[in-house]
Each structure stands twice: as C-alpha cells, then as structure tokens.
Design a protein around this motif. Structure first.
Motif, PDB file in Angstrom:
ATOM      1  N   ALA A 117       0.881  -1.165   0.000  1.00 21.64           N
ATOM      2  CA  ALA A 117       0.000   0.000   0.000  1.00 21.64           C
ATOM      3  C   ALA A 117       0.920   1.217   0.000  1.00 21.64           C
ATOM      4  O   ALA A 117       2.038   1.129   0.499  1.00 21.64           O
ATOM      5  CB  ALA A 117      -0.888  -0.027   1.240  1.00 21.64           C
ATOM      6  N   PRO A 118       0.580   2.309  -0.547  1.00 15.58           N
ATOM      7  CA  PRO A 118      -0.712   2.651  -1.130  1.00 15.58           C
ATOM      8  C   PRO A 118      -0.855   2.284  -2.601  1.00 15.58           C
ATOM      9  O   PRO A 118      -1.873   2.599  -3.205  1.00 15.58           O
ATOM     10  CB  PRO A 118      -0.768   4.165  -0.951  1.00 15.58           C
ATOM     11  N   ARG A 119       0.157   1.622  -3.202  1.00 16.24           N
ATOM     12  CA  ARG A 119       0.021   1.246  -4.614  1.00 16.24           C
ATOM     13  C   ARG A 119      -1.054   0.192  -4.818  1.00 16.24           C
ATOM     14  O   ARG A 119      -1.701   0.156  -5.857  1.00 16.24           O
ATOM     15  CB  ARG A 119       1.361   0.749  -5.162  1.00 16.24           C
ATOM     16  N   ASP A 120      -1.219  -0.692  -3.844  1.00 14.47           N
ATOM     17  CA  ASP A 120      -2.215  -1.749  -3.956  1.00 14.47           C
ATOM     18  C   ASP A 120      -2.760  -2.065  -2.565  1.00 14.47           C
ATOM     19  O   ASP A 120      -2.010  -2.463  -1.682  1.00 14.47           O
ATOM     20  CB  ASP A 120      -1.581  -2.996  -4.577  1.00 14.47           C
ATOM     21  N   PHE A 121      -4.050  -1.853  -2.375  1.00  9.82           N
ATOM     22  CA  PHE A 121      -4.696  -2.153  -1.090  1.00  9.82           C
ATOM     23  C   PHE A 121      -5.390  -3.511  -1.103  1.00  9.82           C
ATOM     24  O   PHE A 121      -6.127  -3.843  -0.190  1.00  9.82           O
ATOM     25  CB  PHE A 121      -5.708  -1.059  -0.733  1.00  9.82           C
ATOM     26  N   THR A 122      -5.154  -4.314  -2.137  1.00 15.29           N
ATOM     27  CA  THR A 122      -5.819  -5.604  -2.267  1.00 15.29           C
ATOM     28  C   THR A 122      -5.411  -6.574  -1.165  1.00 15.29           C
ATOM     29  O   THR A 122      -6.241  -7.303  -0.627  1.00 15.29           O
ATOM     30  CB  THR A 122      -5.495  -6.235  -3.640  1.00 15.29           C
ATOM     31  N   PHE A 123      -4.112  -6.575  -0.842  1.00 14.83           N
ATOM     32  CA  PHE A 123      -3.602  -7.592   0.065  1.00 14.83           C
ATOM     33  C   PHE A 123      -3.350  -7.009   1.445  1.00 14.83           C
ATOM     34  O   PHE A 123      -2.554  -6.095   1.620  1.00 14.83           O
ATOM     35  CB  PHE A 123      -2.320  -8.196  -0.497  1.00 14.83           C
ATOM     36  N   GLY A 124      -4.030  -7.551   2.408  1.00 15.32           N
ATOM     37  CA  GLY A 124      -3.882  -7.139   3.794  1.00 15.32           C
ATOM     38  C   GLY A 124      -4.693  -8.073   4.665  1.00 15.32           C
ATOM     39  O   GLY A 124      -5.637  -8.719   4.194  1.00 15.32           O
ATOM     40  N   TRP A 125      -4.343  -8.148   5.923  1.00 18.14           N
ATOM     41  CA  TRP A 125      -5.048  -9.042   6.837  1.00 18.14           C
ATOM     42  C   TRP A 125      -6.328  -8.380   7.307  1.00 18.14           C
ATOM     43  O   TRP A 125      -6.343  -7.235   7.763  1.00 18.14           O
ATOM     44  CB  TRP A 125      -4.153  -9.394   8.010  1.00 18.14           C
ATOM     45  N   ASP A 126      -7.432  -9.116   7.225  1.00 17.65           N
ATOM     46  CA  ASP A 126      -8.753  -8.600   7.596  1.00 17.65           C
ATOM     47  C   ASP A 126      -9.168  -8.967   9.017  1.00 17.65           C
ATOM     48  O   ASP A 126     -10.324  -8.783   9.403  1.00 17.65           O
ATOM     49  CB  ASP A 126      -9.806  -9.084   6.603  1.00 17.65           C
ATOM     50  N   GLY A 127      -8.250  -9.493   9.823  1.00 18.71           N
ATOM     51  CA  GLY A 127      -8.552  -9.839  11.208  1.00 18.71           C
ATOM     52  C   GLY A 127      -9.281 -11.160  11.358  1.00 18.71           C
ATOM     53  O   GLY A 127      -9.823 -11.446  12.431  1.00 18.71           O
TER      54      GLY A 127
END
Length: 165
Positions: A117-127
């Motif tokens: 991020a901020p180039r790509d917000f697709t991948f991240g942990w959603d809890g």
C-alpha cells in the motif's frame, strides 16, 4: 559532473576520470554521467600544457527504506482501518512475504509477492482466521521486503486488533 576548461583555452590536453571505466564510451570528455548504487568517490585530472589540476567528488546515496505497518487496526467492516497493510515508498519493489501470528505462534495470515500500500490495497489481513473474526488481541507480524536496488530487508513488529462494534 563536469570538468571545466580554463577561461581563454578551448580544450584541455588530458581529462582523466576515476575510478577507471566509469564512462568508457567517452574517454577525455569534459563531462560524464554516473548512476552509482552505493557511495562512490570520483576524481577528474585535467592537464593543459603540463599544468595539472585535480578535483574530487563524492556521491552519497540515500538508502531510505520507507516501510510502515500500523500498530493497531479495527476490522469491523466500517470501511476504516479494516485491514492491516504493509505500506512502502517508491524504493519498495514488492512485499516478498507478509505473515501474522497469534500469541501461540499460530499463523493467522500469510501472503507473498505483492505490491505494498498505497500502490495496492488488495492484500492485507482482515482480522480473520479461516473466515471467522478473531477476538481482540496483540499479534506479531513479519515482512520480507524487496527494494528496487535488489536488496531485501526483514521487518517485524506487533499489532493490536481492536473491535469497535
């Protein structure tokens, strides 16, 4: 960098740039272009009718590694801080791996080879773990980052999962 001629003289007899081979396409040129990837010292020796002078230049390379992972997030589907992301500046080529673990060392999230991020917000942990929301708590994370100069860095920290329902 440029080696200037003495006023009143149109050319110099000799121009030698160092270190050797820095601009092999232009021997004796009054200016060169360099693109070092690490701190490098350069010199230029000029000669006109056996009168010599030498100048020294040092190019310092900034090795800023702008990588940031927040220390808290609130995955409650309110569209604010719902995912834990790795943020990176222009010198970050990709996130090679991003892993999150609970306090017992169990992996709760893992993803590889993606843009930060901020180039790509697709991948991240959603809890979530296996589709189920996890309870509030402190988790540890680990990230391996590939930089545009080919080097890698290891980053680690902890994050607090907050529930605001």
């Amino acid at each position: 960098m440029t080696a200037f001629t003495t006023p009143g003289f149109s050319t110099l007899d000799t121009i030698i740039w160092s270190p050797p081979g820095i601009d092999s396409t232009c021997l004796g040129c009054p200016s060169i272009t360099v693109s070092p990837t690490q701190q490098t010292a350069y010199s230029v020796l000029v000669d006109l009718n056996s009168c010599r002078d030498e100048a020294f230049y040092t190019v310092f390379i900034s090795k800023e590694r702008p990588v940031y992972v927040p220390n808290a997030f609130s995955p409650n589907d309110d569209l604010t801080n719902d995912r834990l992301h790795v943020y990176g500046g222009d010198s970050v080529a990709e996130v090679k791996s991003f892993m999150v673990f609970n306090r017992w060392g169990e992996s709760v999230f893992e993803h590889h080879n993606f843009e930060p991020a901020p180039r790509d917000f697709t991948f991240g942990w959603d809890g979530k773990l296996r589709g189920e929301f996890l309870n509030p708590g402190v988790f540890v994370w680990f990230a391996e980052i590939l930089f545009t100069d080919g080097s890698t860095g290891i980053y680690k920290g902890d994050v607090t999962l907050i529930r605001n329902n």
